[in-house]
Motif scaffolding. Sequence first.
Motif: not given
Length: 225
Positions: A154, A174, A179, A181
Amino acid sequence: MEISCKTELGISVHLLSYLHDPSHPGLVEEIDKARDARITRARRMVELLAEDYPVDWDMIARHTAPGATIGRPHIADALVTAGVVRTRTEAFAQVLTARSRYYVGHYAMDPVTAVKLVREAGGVPVFAHPVASARGRVVGEETFEQMIEAGLLGLEINHRDNPEEGREYLRAIAAEHDLIVTGSSDYHGTGKPNRLGENTTTVEMLQRILEAGTGTAPVGMPELS
């Protein structure tokens, strides 16, 4: 947990770890090593400061909660109490900056190593305020790629120190790598301007953290909806 790391170029990286196993041997070894180095560093900084300002180790200790490791924030608070500066932010900018003669470096693990250890411990590694250029130099794309390859899950995007153009850059990373957030107030006490709740994480992303973290269970977690 927030882990202070440093790249080969000496650039500071803060890595957040959610839901890791706090007894994982490899992670414990590295954290203990870093904690010992921070104490040695803090003592030396206080010695240097005491040459010019009315502070000493006992005074710094009084600004530190039981069990906490003394660091620059505690030294900054003592400088405020001594009347040297008005705020913790001013202390960091004027006295405790890395360009100051009072600054002393300390051991910090490589961020790629930190990511791997957090994952081994069942934790969820999140890169804290990755483009906070006002704090100093920030890493380039190569470090992001290395950390992601190592298992980074993240990015902390919604943070007061990430400029808006930087947030757009982070959102693109991201999205490309799917990923998590996160958003954070990064609250470390009343000595900083940060306020609790000024940035938050969505329920969807919190759910992803809960699903990914296997090292320990959250305490007092309400049902998400």
